[in-house]
Enzyme design. Structure first.
Site, PDB file in Angstrom:
ATOM      1  N   ARG A  58       0.812  -1.218   0.000  1.00  0.00           N
ATOM      2  CA  ARG A  58       0.000   0.000   0.000  1.00  0.00           C
ATOM      3  C   ARG A  58       0.845   1.267   0.000  1.00  0.00           C
ATOM      4  O   ARG A  58       0.374   2.342  -0.371  1.00  0.00           O
ATOM      5  CB  ARG A  58      -1.003  -0.037   1.154  1.00  0.00           C
ATOM      6  CG  ARG A  58      -2.105  -1.070   0.923  1.00  0.00           C
ATOM      7  CD  ARG A  58      -3.065  -1.154   2.095  1.00  0.00           C
ATOM      8  NE  ARG A  58      -2.451  -1.659   3.285  1.00  0.00           N
ATOM      9  CZ  ARG A  58      -2.311  -2.953   3.586  1.00  0.00           C
ATOM     10  NH1 ARG A  58      -2.761  -3.865   2.771  1.00  0.00           N
ATOM     11  NH2 ARG A  58      -1.733  -3.327   4.712  1.00  0.00           N
ATOM     12  N   GLU A  95       5.462 -11.228  14.923  1.00  0.00           N
ATOM     13  CA  GLU A  95       5.028 -11.844  16.178  1.00  0.00           C
ATOM     14  C   GLU A  95       5.516 -13.301  16.220  1.00  0.00           C
ATOM     15  O   GLU A  95       6.043 -13.768  17.226  1.00  0.00           O
ATOM     16  CB  GLU A  95       3.511 -11.770  16.251  1.00  0.00           C
ATOM     17  CG  GLU A  95       2.974 -12.004  17.638  1.00  0.00           C
ATOM     18  CD  GLU A  95       1.465 -11.850  17.675  1.00  0.00           C
ATOM     19  OE1 GLU A  95       0.881 -11.405  16.670  1.00  0.00           O
ATOM     20  OE2 GLU A  95       0.882 -12.204  18.709  1.00  0.00           O
TER      21      GLU A  95
HETATM   22  P1  AMP Z   1       4.621  -2.833  11.198  1.00  0.00           P
HETATM   23  O1  AMP Z   1       5.859  -3.396  10.574  1.00  0.00           O
HETATM   24  O2  AMP Z   1       4.171  -3.583  12.412  1.00  0.00           O
HETATM   25  O3  AMP Z   1       4.734  -1.343  11.457  1.00  0.00           O
HETATM   26  O4  AMP Z   1       3.448  -3.070  10.156  1.00  0.00           O
HETATM   27  C1  AMP Z   1       3.300  -2.197   9.112  1.00  0.00           C
HETATM   28  C2  AMP Z   1       2.816  -2.861   7.851  1.00  0.00           C
HETATM   29  O5  AMP Z   1       1.781  -3.807   8.087  1.00  0.00           O
HETATM   30  C3  AMP Z   1       2.233  -1.809   6.943  1.00  0.00           C
HETATM   31  O6  AMP Z   1       2.680  -2.070   5.627  1.00  0.00           O
HETATM   32  C4  AMP Z   1       0.736  -1.941   7.093  1.00  0.00           C
HETATM   33  O7  AMP Z   1       0.110  -1.833   5.839  1.00  0.00           O
HETATM   34  C5  AMP Z   1       0.500  -3.319   7.701  1.00  0.00           C
HETATM   35  N1  AMP Z   1      -0.330  -3.287   8.924  1.00  0.00           N
HETATM   36  C6  AMP Z   1       0.082  -3.607  10.187  1.00  0.00           C
HETATM   37  N2  AMP Z   1      -0.925  -3.521  11.060  1.00  0.00           N
HETATM   38  C7  AMP Z   1      -2.008  -3.100  10.367  1.00  0.00           C
HETATM   39  C8  AMP Z   1      -3.379  -2.787  10.717  1.00  0.00           C
HETATM   40  N3  AMP Z   1      -3.826  -2.885  11.975  1.00  0.00           N
HETATM   41  N4  AMP Z   1      -4.199  -2.377   9.735  1.00  0.00           N
HETATM   42  C9  AMP Z   1      -3.743  -2.254   8.458  1.00  0.00           C
HETATM   43  N5  AMP Z   1      -2.502  -2.541   8.062  1.00  0.00           N
HETATM   44  C10 AMP Z   1      -1.630  -2.966   9.001  1.00  0.00           C
END
Ligand code: AMP
Length: 174
Positions: A58, A95
């Site tokens: 995205r 996780e």
């Molecule tokens: P992180 O590495 O945990 O910051 O996760 C970020 C990536 O995962 C991004 O590319 C987001 O599009 C996706 N993502 C993680 N959690 C969510 C959520 N609750 N809703 C939508 N997309 C998420």
């Protein structure tokens, strides 16, 4: 413009307990999408940004639109195994297990000032790995910009010194 109501919450996707923030509903509103991209174009107009790095998948939507608007190169940070030419890879913890992102070795040049773009900052693991890719190629990360931040997941801490900007914050249970 209040963007929060344009982002759909989908409970228990992709697995139980996750509140998925769906930005596709915002993309259905051309005025809102333009508001985001035009706002970022103004924000970074005088920051010496020389390339936009978008995070799969995205981050490609927002990053490519911003690169076009600013007349800058667009660099995709892709999941491992998708880029056809020589690439570098960074792993990051999930996780359960690990995931990885990759960038073409010739996508950025030493000293280049880059902006990282994704739709959402959760734990920050993904964007921190993308920042390491850019830094391994000698680039300087000016900022990381997101439409949505989930502050309870403390993604900013994973980015250390790199500044973060977001348009909308949600507490995770919302
Ligand atoms: P992180 O590495 O945990 O910051 O996760 C970020 C990536 O995962 C991004 O590319 C987001 O599009 C996706 N993502 C993680 N959690 C969510 C959520 N609750 N809703 C939508 N997309 C998420």
């Amino acid at each position: 413009m209040d963007l929060a109501p344009l982002i759909r919450n989908v409970p228990d996707f992709p697995k139980p307990g996750i509140q998925f923030k769906d930005i596709t509903t915002l993309l259905l509103e051309p005025g809102a999408f333009a508001h985001v991209i035009d706002g970022w174009k103004d924000r970074y107009a005088d920051r010496g940004v020389q390339a936009i790095v978008g995070v799969e998948a995205r981050g490609f939507i927002f990053g490519a639109a911003l690169a076009y608007a600013m007349g800058l190169p667009f660099v995709p940070a892709r999941k491992k195994g998708k880029l056809p030419a020589e690439a570098i890879v960074e792993e990051y913890g999930l996780e359960y297990g690990t995931d990885s992102v990759a960038m073409h070795v010739d996508a950025l040049t030493p000293g280049q000032r880059v902006l990282l773009v994704d739709d959402l900052l959760a734990t920050g693991g993904t964007v921190a790995a993308v920042a390491r890719l850019a830094q391994r190629l000698g680039a300087e990360v000016v900022e990381a910009v997101f439409l949505v931040e989930l502050p309870p997941l403390k993604g900013r801490e994973r980015l250390g010194e790199i500044p973060v900007h977001c348009e909308v914050e949600f507490m995770v249970e919302e």
